[in-house]
Design a protein around this motif. Structure first.
Motif, mmCIF file in Angstrom:
data_model
loop_
_atom_site.group_PDB
_atom_site.id
_atom_site.type_symbol
_atom_site.label_atom_id
_atom_site.label_comp_id
_atom_site.label_asym_id
_atom_site.label_seq_id
_atom_site.Cartn_x
_atom_site.Cartn_y
_atom_site.Cartn_z
ATOM 1 N N TYR A 4 6.599 -9.785 11.314
ATOM 2 C CA TYR A 4 6.046 -9.292 10.162
ATOM 3 C C TYR A 4 4.733 -9.749 9.983
ATOM 4 O O TYR A 4 3.943 -8.886 9.425
ATOM 5 C CB TYR A 4 6.714 -10.212 8.868
ATOM 6 C CG TYR A 4 8.363 -9.470 8.632
ATOM 7 C CD1 TYR A 4 8.444 -8.134 8.261
ATOM 8 C CD2 TYR A 4 9.308 -10.364 8.705
ATOM 9 C CE1 TYR A 4 9.570 -7.523 8.070
ATOM 10 C CE2 TYR A 4 10.577 -9.703 8.285
ATOM 11 C CZ TYR A 4 10.695 -8.532 8.257
ATOM 12 O OH TYR A 4 12.039 -7.968 7.585
ATOM 13 N N THR A 6 2.640 -9.752 12.729
ATOM 14 C CA THR A 6 2.015 -8.706 13.498
ATOM 15 C C THR A 6 1.797 -7.445 13.031
ATOM 16 O O THR A 6 0.803 -6.919 12.737
ATOM 17 C CB THR A 6 2.857 -8.701 15.052
ATOM 18 O OG1 THR A 6 2.914 -9.845 15.314
ATOM 19 C CG2 THR A 6 2.009 -7.603 15.867
ATOM 20 N N LEU A 7 2.928 -7.023 12.273
ATOM 21 C CA LEU A 7 3.050 -5.775 11.559
ATOM 22 C C LEU A 7 2.061 -5.604 10.434
ATOM 23 O O LEU A 7 1.237 -4.879 10.072
ATOM 24 C CB LEU A 7 4.192 -5.384 10.905
ATOM 25 C CG LEU A 7 4.779 -4.148 10.184
ATOM 26 C CD1 LEU A 7 4.233 -2.924 11.388
ATOM 27 C CD2 LEU A 7 6.209 -3.966 9.758
ATOM 28 N N SER A 9 -0.868 -7.601 10.136
ATOM 29 C CA SER A 9 -2.054 -7.533 10.771
ATOM 30 C C SER A 9 -2.353 -6.189 11.320
ATOM 31 O O SER A 9 -3.473 -6.072 11.017
ATOM 32 C CB SER A 9 -2.124 -8.588 12.129
ATOM 33 O OG SER A 9 -2.006 -9.813 11.536
ATOM 34 N N ILE A 10 -1.466 -5.603 11.858
ATOM 35 C CA ILE A 10 -1.771 -3.973 12.301
ATOM 36 C C ILE A 10 -2.086 -3.054 10.857
ATOM 37 O O ILE A 10 -3.269 -2.488 10.917
ATOM 38 C CB ILE A 10 -0.699 -3.596 12.946
ATOM 39 C CG1 ILE A 10 -0.654 -4.288 14.355
ATOM 40 C CG2 ILE A 10 -1.103 -2.017 13.154
ATOM 41 C CD1 ILE A 10 0.373 -3.788 15.305
ATOM 42 N N ALA A 11 -1.268 -3.518 10.115
ATOM 43 C CA ALA A 11 -1.434 -2.702 8.600
ATOM 44 C C ALA A 11 -2.841 -2.896 7.986
ATOM 45 O O ALA A 11 -3.632 -2.090 7.457
ATOM 46 C CB ALA A 11 -0.305 -3.106 7.846
ATOM 47 N N LEU A 13 -5.452 -3.850 9.795
ATOM 48 C CA LEU A 13 -6.485 -3.292 10.658
ATOM 49 C C LEU A 13 -6.496 -1.922 10.270
ATOM 50 O O LEU A 13 -7.916 -1.399 10.163
ATOM 51 C CB LEU A 13 -6.189 -3.580 12.106
ATOM 52 C CG LEU A 13 -6.853 -2.817 13.263
ATOM 53 C CD1 LEU A 13 -8.254 -3.498 13.030
ATOM 54 C CD2 LEU A 13 -6.104 -2.977 14.579
ATOM 55 N N PHE A 14 -5.245 -1.129 10.187
ATOM 56 C CA PHE A 14 -5.599 0.103 10.075
ATOM 57 C C PHE A 14 -6.256 0.280 8.379
ATOM 58 O O PHE A 14 -6.911 1.286 8.348
ATOM 59 C CB PHE A 14 -4.201 0.871 9.928
ATOM 60 C CG PHE A 14 -3.771 1.052 11.404
ATOM 61 C CD1 PHE A 14 -4.627 2.309 11.836
ATOM 62 C CD2 PHE A 14 -2.954 0.737 12.115
ATOM 63 C CE1 PHE A 14 -4.229 2.707 13.127
ATOM 64 C CE2 PHE A 14 -2.569 0.945 13.280
ATOM 65 C CZ PHE A 14 -3.162 1.853 14.096
#
Length: 111
Positions: A4, A6-7, A9-11, A13-14
């Motif tokens: 969660y 990591t997800l 963090s990626i969200a 980032l986008f």
């Protein structure tokens, strides 16, 4: 739990890339709107300035026209006075000639 994070963090980032890319577009649009607003304000100021100058020209023209009419009227009055004075002078000369003719003794004819 790490998935969660990591997800997320990626969200994030986008989301940051989306905000960064469209943020500049938004700022450009705001700058363009501000520029258009300034241009419109300048146009309005120029329009008001032109209207004020036009009013001033019209007032000046009206004053000049009125003065011209006053001068023409005065010239007509002076011309009329000139004619009246000339007639009076002419009448006075006629009167003087008549007076001279009355006072001259008439010559008697010898026959």
């Amino acid at each position: 739990m790490n998935g969660y994070i990591t997800l997320g963090s990626i969200a994030l980032l986008f989301l940051a890339m989306y905000v960064y890319s469209y943020g500049s577009v938004y700022l450009d649009l705001q700058a363009e709107k501000r520029t258009i607003k300034e241009i419109n304000e300048r146009k309005e100021a120029m329009r008001r300035l032109k209207m004020r100058k036009q009013r001033q020209r019209e007032e000046k023209f009206q004053k000049m026209y009125n003065r011209s009419q006053e001068i023409k009227k005065r010239l007509k009055e002076l011309e009329r006075d000139k004619v009246l004075i000339a007639q009076k002078f002419k009448n006075n000369i006629k009167i003087e000639l008549m007076k001279k003719n009355l006072h001259k003794p008439t010559q008697q004819q010898t026959g």
